[in-house]
Design an enzyme around this catalytic site. Structure first.
Site, PDB file in Angstrom:
ATOM      1  CG  ASP A  13      -6.147  -2.735   3.254  1.00  0.00           C
ATOM      2  OD1 ASP A  13      -5.106  -2.267   3.843  1.00  0.00           O
ATOM      3  OD2 ASP A  13      -6.960  -1.076   2.155  1.00  0.00           O
TER       4      ASP A  13
ATOM      5  CG  MET B  17     -11.576   3.983   1.879  1.00  0.00           C
ATOM      6  SD  MET B  17      -9.853   3.668   2.764  1.00  0.00           S
ATOM      7  CE  MET B  17      -8.522   3.373   1.694  1.00  0.00           C
TER       8      MET B  17
ATOM      9  CG  HIS C  30      -4.166  -1.365  -1.673  1.00  0.00           C
ATOM     10  ND1 HIS C  30      -4.998  -2.235  -1.795  1.00  0.00           N
ATOM     11  CD2 HIS C  30      -3.985  -0.448  -0.980  1.00  0.00           C
ATOM     12  CE1 HIS C  30      -6.492  -2.160  -1.860  1.00  0.00           C
ATOM     13  NE2 HIS C  30      -5.670  -1.070  -0.090  1.00  0.00           N
TER      14      HIS C  30
ATOM     15  CB  SER D 205      -0.712   0.127   1.582  1.00  0.00           C
ATOM     16  OG  SER D 205      -1.144   1.150   1.718  1.00  0.00           O
TER      17      SER D 205
ATOM     18  CG  MET E  52      -8.305   7.571   2.474  1.00  0.00           C
ATOM     19  SD  MET E  52      -7.665   7.193   3.989  1.00  0.00           S
ATOM     20  CE  MET E  52      -6.194   5.987   3.866  1.00  0.00           C
TER      21      MET E  52
ATOM     22  CG  MET F 117     -12.034  -2.491   4.973  1.00  0.00           C
ATOM     23  SD  MET F 117     -10.125  -1.840   4.241  1.00  0.00           S
ATOM     24  CE  MET F 117      -9.641  -1.246   5.359  1.00  0.00           C
TER      25      MET F 117
ATOM     26  CG  HIS G  73      -9.486   0.843  -0.735  1.00  0.00           C
ATOM     27  ND1 HIS G  73      -8.766   0.498   0.775  1.00  0.00           N
ATOM     28  CD2 HIS G  73     -10.950   0.632  -0.759  1.00  0.00           C
ATOM     29  CE1 HIS G  73      -9.934   0.197   1.640  1.00  0.00           C
ATOM     30  NE2 HIS G  73     -11.146   0.255   0.710  1.00  0.00           N
TER      31      HIS G  73
ATOM     32  CG  ASP H 177      -5.583   2.915   0.841  1.00  0.00           C
ATOM     33  OD1 ASP H 177      -6.319   1.822   0.705  1.00  0.00           O
ATOM     34  OD2 ASP H 177      -4.155   2.614   1.136  1.00  0.00           O
TER      35      ASP H 177
END
Length: 228
Positions: free
Chosen positions: A173, A66, A31, A8, A35, A135, A64, A33
């Site tokens: 994760d 979020m 990965h 990540s 957000m 998660m 991913h 993330d």
């Protein structure tokens, strides 16, 4: 199912993302993330950075999301270069339609569940997905401690995947490290996101190899894997 290790970049140096991508040679995916400071209380990066990162590395990107309104934004991440896009079922207005749209654009469709979200209500959606993400911390920040109470949920999810005979990847994760990855593998996970355990190591590429060896050793003996 082959074990996959996805470092990540949330734990990487954002000022050196191209170099950090190269530092994890041998990883299956990167990965990423995303957000928005609404769905989770943190703000990271968006479409332009994913576009730049996709040009800077040959390692496929696993984004991913979020974020709120993934139905609106997820297709843009495919267009930006992501090979896999994960949306949270808690935020999606129409998860089946969204998964089909992601697939139609040429990426793998994945759905994520926060720790308090059960898997059972979504059993009928599983055939629409290429991966399911459980998660193992509350989403929003890296470096959190692994939640052991998620292990039964991983097991139940693996049982549902087996029940329907699906070739569905099961990703975990949050807090994945040398001390937790074997428990996740034994419970049924086969795709592992690791942030600080990789980028906090002196040799990130070696950390990826070491985590893979641990997971493969356990998976080879796991009852769920022996059934395939």
């Amino acid at each position: 199912m082959a074990v996959q290790i996805n470092p990540s970049i949330l734990s990487a140096d954002f000022a050196r993302l191209a170099d950090e991508a190269k530092a994890v040679e041998g990883a299956d995916w990167l990965h990423v993330d995303v957000m928005d400071n609404h769905f989770v209380p943190n703000l990271t990066l968006g479409v332009p950075v994913v576009e730049s990162l996709a040009r800077a590395t040959d390692t496929p990107l696993d984004c991913h999301l979020m974020i709120e309104a993934p139905d609106r934004w997820a297709p843009q991440y495919v267009e930006a270069g992501a090979s896999s896009v994960t949306f949270h079922v808690e935020a999606a207005a129409a998860p089946v339609r969204l998964a089909r749209e992601i697939r139609a654009k040429g990426a793998r469709a994945s759905m994520a569940l926060k720790p308090a979200t059960p898997i059972e209500p979504y059993e009928d959606l599983l055939p629409e997905l290429d991966m399911l993400l459980i998660m193992t911390v509350e989403p929003g920040f890296g470096g959190q401690a692994f939640l052991d109470i998620m292990l039964p949920k991983i097991r139940r999810t693996r049982e549902l995947i087996s029940k329907h005979g699906l070739e569905l990847w099961l990703q975990v994760d949050g807090g994945v490290s040398a001390s937790t990855i074997e428990r996740c593998a034994e419970a049924g996970a086969d795709v592992f996101v690791a942030g600080s355990a990789v980028y906090g190591a002196e040799d990130p590429a070696h950390a990826v190899r070491a985590l893979r060896t641990q997971a493969e050793t356990v998976t080879a003996k796991a009852s769920w894997a022996c059934d395939h």
